[in-house]
Write an enzyme that holds these catalytic residues in place. Sequence first.
Site, short mmCIF file in Angstrom:
data_model
loop_
_atom_site.label_atom_id
_atom_site.label_comp_id
_atom_site.label_asym_id
_atom_site.label_seq_id
_atom_site.Cartn_x
_atom_site.Cartn_y
_atom_site.Cartn_z
N SER A 68 39.99 31.21 40.77
CA SER A 68 39.33 32.46 41.13
C SER A 68 40.06 33.06 42.32
CB SER A 68 37.86 32.22 41.48
OG SER A 68 37.21 33.44 41.79
N HIS A 88 40.03 41.40 41.72
CA HIS A 88 39.41 40.10 41.46
C HIS A 88 39.90 39.60 40.11
CE1 HIS A 88 36.18 38.18 38.98
NE2 HIS A 88 36.28 37.29 39.95
#
Length: 309
Positions: free
Chosen positions: A101, A115
């Site tokens: 992530s 992101h």
Amino acid sequence: MTLATGQGAAADVSQYLRGLQRRITQAVAELDGNSFLTDVWEKDPGEPLQGRGITQILEGGAVFERAGCGFSHVSGPKLPPSATQHRPELAGAPFEAMGVSLVFHPRNPYVPTVHMNVRMISAKAPDGSEVCWFGGGMDLTPYYGFAQDVVHFHQTCRATLQPFGDDKHPRFKKWCDEYFFLKHRNEPRGVGGLFFDDFSELGFERSRAMMQAVGDSFLAAYLPIVQRRKDTAYGQRERDFQLYRRGRYVEFNLVWDRGTHFGLQSGGRTESILLSMPPLVSWSYRQQPEAGSPEALLYSQFLPRRDWV
């Protein structure tokens, strides 16, 4: 679905994810001119969640004010509620989770925040079988909108998903638009991208291949935008608006994000879970951009849902 390939498959996915983290952080460090701090960690014996991870973070860089990219591979005795809301039959099941992530917060307000996340979760079903699913996606959060940048990002998302079926990009774009939405403000977080979760419909190998294709396409989706905007001149007005809009990012991650909830509910490593937070952020009461201003155009022309490609 049953994960017939067992622990060998989990090891292969874990190896892929570690390699993905290395490739991304190396490319970003080269662009920024500064190195990532690498923090290798392992959960203490006796904690509910067991496992290890690598947190890499670049702070105070020339291009990125904060860029965090984390890998984790953990297991626990009981799936948290955030992971079983769509799979109630697995409530309380032991699980294994692994993923990469990242959130990159640029210094220049004309460079969008980004992101990306790819992950695999497996759990022991009540009948003893191993159930596995994948999730992931990437989304773009600009402070000042440029159609060229947004179109490029969405074109890359569409091309990435095309080999896995004509339906995937329309589905996952819509899912992204709906997921990255601040319900308490009735406002999208950014301009979207792609998002999928609880995914296993292509079978293990093809579902894994799709997850990996998303991870592999990230640099091509984002770095050309950074290169195009990173040297754009800006002043205090743009900086103030960037910090204000970062507040929306914080609100979403803490209030709505399932990944944040999963990590905190399962007893994950808080420092790593919250690496997505920007270093500086501000809030102001009922801020209204001037009509016709570049700030107002973000709300009127970029945040509303639309088909970019």
